[in-house]
Scaffold this active site. Structure first.
Site, mmCIF file in Angstrom:
data_model
loop_
_atom_site.group_PDB
_atom_site.id
_atom_site.type_symbol
_atom_site.label_atom_id
_atom_site.label_comp_id
_atom_site.label_asym_id
_atom_site.label_seq_id
_atom_site.Cartn_x
_atom_site.Cartn_y
_atom_site.Cartn_z
ATOM 1 N N ILE A 243 -1.501 -11.459 -1.626
ATOM 2 C CA ILE A 243 -0.430 -10.494 -1.667
ATOM 3 C C ILE A 243 -0.367 -9.877 -3.083
ATOM 4 O O ILE A 243 -0.786 -10.585 -4.153
ATOM 5 C CB ILE A 243 0.811 -11.144 -1.165
ATOM 6 N N GLU A 244 0.058 -8.646 -3.078
ATOM 7 C CA GLU A 244 0.374 -7.850 -4.059
ATOM 8 C C GLU A 244 1.958 -7.555 -4.106
ATOM 9 O O GLU A 244 2.218 -6.767 -3.157
ATOM 10 C CB GLU A 244 -0.639 -6.591 -4.323
ATOM 11 N N ILE A 245 2.742 -7.713 -5.013
ATOM 12 C CA ILE A 245 4.198 -7.505 -5.121
ATOM 13 C C ILE A 245 4.288 -6.232 -5.935
ATOM 14 O O ILE A 245 3.665 -6.287 -6.913
ATOM 15 C CB ILE A 245 4.904 -8.800 -5.721
#
Length: 1008
Positions: A790-792
């Site tokens: 995931i990329e926040i």
């Protein structure tokens, strides 16, 4: 005996000659022909290197000839200046026959034979970089860059050099009285404008105007000689060189003002001189050699104590920076007194200050808010306004001091931080956070004395800490200085490192790199959750920025001390800079029935929300009943910060200067090896990698013509790599991602798919999801683990919306653990089936593949209008890959016994590698390289290659000790991806296995 002595003398003499630098002190010449595009046109480089002084650190200056291509008189004049000012001068002689006007004055932009635009790497300026690299290699110079000067035709060369070529080395350029100019005007064709030069875009022009260039004009250079260009286009620039230069300078500043672009060009006018190259060159030397930065310190005894300003200057010099300083101080003075002091005001009016440092009396900013606004903010604003008037390109810096060493230290320090940061934001200034670093050291090393005996003024250590803070603010680069101000080396290095970490890890908080997101956007779309936190950063006042590694490690240790029966704190090894990499093991660590999960964060050091999210997860698992219940069903290895060296300075790359998420298959960084060994030993069923992405991309301006940003809180990056089991891919992008999306939505957070934007033919495109093992998203899947990545939404935001970002990482992590326990059988059966199919090896293998082009809706925020909008973007989707090259799956790969390094890398990645106990002969397929292309630009400290091969079957004898990688093993799909020569990011691609055109590769396929 005489013959022996003669022979030894010759050997000694030859050895000594060989050891001498090729480019040695004094006057000399060498011929350079080492750059392939110009190998048939060698250039004689005449030079002078001072006979005394430290060659390693001497500035390097390139001087360019006039239209007569005469170097002798230039060398005679410039070597006097070089000896006087201790710099090296190099004059490349561009022979008129080999380098006519279009290749010299016009820098070879256009190929005169066919009137086409040459590639940048084939234009003449590229040769100067290569000569500089040669000089650095053969002279002993350690300089990272050079300066350039040219007069008349040489000035034309320098002007176009800076317009058409982006050298990574040029520190400063001085352009002396060119006869005519190429304007960065897209309405005029080259050589008078840039309309027909396709790569000179508005972005390139903006970059050109921001370069450090000085235009040197002579007020007497008004004669119209016969050789002055008089075409209609040149005449439109002015009747003589002086007029043309002023018109050009006025034009570029007008463009910058209209576009609201920064323009770093300066102009100097030399009085009483005409068109005279050596006189102009002599006057240019002080301009080139002057202190690169000037700082004015305005304060009181805190600024004066222990000769702080002198320490700053000495520290700067020791790290290769030039800095001139001036101090205006009076003991006990406030900014209010300075704002009424003629001496202070006159010092600001001197002008040319890069930095004006303001420090108030130690107690004043800590008083009640109303008093501070009247007696601190107003005089600060007055001084800053004067600075802006007389130093518009300079910056005001507030010197945040520290609380007194008394009972009310904490309250005083907090008020000081609040006041100085409020002034910083209101005046768009910078802050030098000495007080924040001071507080950190009081916590980390309470035995280190920062105070003088009066409990107020700084000790030598305190002043040295402040000096390092200022150097970190001024230069914004990490360093190790040999100047220790008389302190013990270990203590001085600790203070250096603490200062740098305090400044560089919070650049947006100190307003040195302001957040690109308006506050209105933050409050409207990205409000913080209303919770109280105990985790390292979220429990700190926002004025102190991100938690240090020390704080995080203390937090992790406290958790494990409290719950020794539920968690073990260990380490996977030590980084190149000497930091331990912690790992937390939760649940049963044996190979029992529990699902085994691997979660890592902080692989990129400038993505701090992931580490905070792992701390939230650890707290949840250990301190809530729901978390305790999860630990009965899963075993978890948790790496809070994979890149410890990078996190310390909030730098994306590791301490070795590598991107760890681009090192998944080449294993160039020792930290990668440590992580892979720990991953292999844990052997997870499920793996999650937590990252942050930058929502602010210049490409998004194409959407509405104004600044826009990616809207989603979280972007998922599933891998579509075709050698990953279909079942694994479906679990990753299906069940696990969908459950995580619902968990985010239930808490008011949005999500989407990760994409990388690019511009082609003035249109915006997106590359969606992952297909390359350069990312852990693919690497983990190839090991038959359910892979989540995931990329926040966070890079560039500092502490803005930090709790929100950390909560997003926590919610996804928790969701994965919950999904693993609820769907235990499905997960376990899918993984076992994938491993069984991999070991059976019945399917073909996919070597190369391409994404399908689709249309994909993406959500954005208009940063100017504070609006949410969605655009459908042409997208290359890596979840819909089409195979290009398919091969039959071999039973094994064989590597010669010389491939020891390659075999060890395979083992580090979790592959079983056997060594043949004795020689054998067998039929194999070998690869012959039919096409070979090496990248021209270095990428991650290597030059990747792409190849095509022809596969030939033959009987071959292998010696004892050769390496056999059988594909009847769990991680076989990873071996395929690494060892097939055409594979993206495989061993051949990354030069782990070297080859060339027509060569036979040391990789053999056995069994078909």
């Amino acid at each position: 005996m005489k013959k022996l002595l003669l022979l030894l003398s010759i050997i000694f003499l030859c050895t000594g000659l060989y050891a001498m630098p090729v480019v040695s002190s004094g006057e000399g010449m060498f011929t350079y022909k080492g750059y392939p595009p110009f190998a048939d046109r060698p250039v004689d480089v005449h030079y002078y290197i001072p006979t005394s002084g430290d060659v390693r650190h001497m500035p390097v200056v390139f001087v360019f000839e006039g239209a007569d291509r005469g170097y002798k008189y230039l060398l005679k004049a410039w070597k006097r200046e070089a000896e006087k000012h201790k710099f090296m001068v190099f004059i490349p002689h561009f022979d008129l026959k080999e380098y006519p006007l279009h290749d010299y004055q016009e820098v070879g932009v256009i190929n005169n034979s066919n009137n086409t635009v040459r590639p940048v790497e084939e234009q003449t300026p590229a040769l100067i970089d290569k000569i500089f690299e040669y000089v650095r290699q053969h002279s002993g110079s350690q300089r990272k860059g050079y300066m350039i000067y040219g007069h008349s035709a040489g000035g034309q060369f320098v002007q176009r050099f800076m317009l058409f070529y982006d050298s990574p080395y040029v520190e400063k350029a001085v352009i002396g009285s060119p006869g005519w100019y190429t304007f960065p005007d897209i309405s005029l064709n080259f050589p008078y404008g840039v309309r027909n030069i396709p790569y000179i875009t508005p972005e390139a022009i903006q970059k050109y105007l921001a370069k450090p260039v000085i235009l040197q004009l002579a007020t007497g250079d008004t004669i119209r000689e016969s050789y002055l260009r008089k075409t209609p286009e040149a005449e439109a620039q002015g009747r003589n060189r002086y007029e043309r230069g002023n018109r050009f300078y006025q034009y570029i500043h007008q463009v910058a003002a209209e576009k609201n672009w920064p323009c770093n060009w300066q102009k100097i006018e030399e009085q009483g001189i005409g068109h005279h190259s050596t006189d102009m060159g002599e006057r240019a030397v002080p301009v080139m050699m002057e202190d690169s930065l000037r700082a004015l310190f305005i304060g009181n005894s805190y600024t004066q104590y222990n000769h702080l300003v002198r320490q700053v200057q000495t520290l700067a010099a020791s790290t290769g920076h030039k800095l001139s300083v001036k101090l205006i101080e009076h003991g006990g003075w406030t900014l209010k007194k300075h704002a009424a002091n003629p001496e202070t005001l006159e010092a600001i009016r001197e002008g040319n200050w890069d930095f004006v440092v303001l420090q108030d009396q130690s107690k004043a900013p800590a008083r009640e808010k109303d008093w501070v606004r009247e007696n601190v903010y107003k005089p600060a604003q007055s001084l800053d306004s004067l600075r802006r008037l007389y130093n518009p390109k300079g910056k005001t810096i507030f010197y945040m001091t520290w609380g007194h060493n008394i009972d009310t230290y904490a309250e005083m320090q907090q008020r000081l931080a609040e006041s100085y940061l409020e002034m910083t934001r209101q005046l768009n200034a910078w802050c030098a956070p000495v007080g924040v670093a001071w507080k950190r050291i009081r916590t980390e090393k309470p035995s280190l004395t920062l105070y003088n005996s009066d409990h107020s003024h700084p000790s030598v250590q305190g002043s040295y800490l402040a000096a390092n803070i200022f150097c970190s603010v001024f230069f914004q680069k990490s360093y190790t200085s040999s100047y220790h101000a008389g302190l013990p080396q270990k203590e001085a290095l600790y203070l250096q490192r603490t200062a740098q970490e305090t400044v560089l890890s919070n650049l947006s908080l100190w307003n040195i790199q302001p957040s690109p997101q308006p506050e209105a956007v933050t409050s409207h779309f990205y409000p913080e959750p209303e919770k109280e936190y105990t985790t390292p950063t979220l429990s700190k006042p926002i004025e102190e920025g991100l938690a240090s590694l020390f704080k995080i490690n203390c937090y992790l240790q406290a958790l494990t001390d409290k719950h020794p029966d539920k968690v073990t704190l260990s380490e996977i090894g030590t980084t190149p800079q000497g930091r331990k990499i912690p790992v937390l093991y939760f649940g049963k660590q044996g190979k029992g029935k529990n699902i085994r999960v691997w979660i890592q964060a902080g692989l990129h050091g400038n993505e701090p929300a992931g580490p905070e999210a792992t701390c939230l997860l650890a707290d949840y698992l250990l301190n809530t009943s729901e978390g305790n219940a999860l630990l009965n069903k899963v075993s978890l290895a948790l790496i809070p910060i994979a890149n410890m060296d990078g996190y310390a300075l909030q730098s994306r790359k590791s301490g070795s200067g590598l991107d760890l998420n681009r090192d998944q298959s080449k294993l160039s960084d020792p930290v990668t090896l440590l992580l892979k060994k720990a991953y292999k030993d844990w052997n997870p069923d499920i793996a999650l990698d937590i990252h942050e992405f930058t929502p602010f991309r210049k490409e998004f301006k194409l959407l509405r013509g104004s600044a826009s940003a990616t809207a989603s809180d979280v972007l998922f990056l599933p891998s579509g790599h075709l050698n990953i089991s279909t079942g694994i891919r479906q679990l990753s992008n299906g069940l696990f991602r969908e459950k995580a999306v619902r968990a985010l939505e239930a808490n008011g957070y949005s999500s989407g798919f990760y994409f990388t934007p690019s511009i082609k033919n003035d249109s915006l495109y997106a590359a969606k999801d992952a297909k390359s093992p350069q990312s852990s998203s693919t690497f983990q899947g190839l090991t038959n683990a359910v892979s989540l990545f995931i990329e926040i939404r966070g890079i560039g935001l500092g502490r803005t919306s930090f709790a929100r970002r950390a909560e997003c990482g926590f919610l996804v992590s928790r969701s994965i653990l919950e999904t693993a326990t609820v769907h235990f059988k499905e997960v376990r059966n899918t993984i076992q089936k994938a491993i069984k199919e991999t070991r059976a090896g019945k399917e073909d293998i996919y070597v190369t593949f391409q994404p399908t082009r689709t249309e994909f809706p993406i959500s954005f925020i208009d940063l100017n209008k504070n609006e949410y909008f969605t655009e459908t973007i042409p997208t290359f989707d890596a979840l819909q890959l089409k195979a290009d090259l398919v091969r039959k799956r071999p039973k094994a790969y064989i590597l010669p016994d010389t491939c020891i390094v390659q075999a060890e890398k395979l083992r580090a990645l979790g592959l079983e590698v056997e060594q043949a106990p004795k020689a054998f002969t067998t039929t194999v397929e070998k690869y012959i390289v039919t096409e070979y292309k090496k990248a021209k630009k270095e990428w991650e400290k290597s030059f990747p290659v792409t190849v095509s091969t022809r596969v030939i079957k033959e009987k071959k004898c292998f010696p004892a000790g050769c390496f056999i990688i059988r594909l009847s093993q769990k991680n076989a799909n990873l071996a395929i991806t690494l060892l097939e020569p055409e594979s993206m990011n495989g061993f051949v691609n990354f030069n782990v296995i070297h080859t060339g055109s027509g060569e036979e590769l040391p990789i053999y396929r056995k069994g078909f």
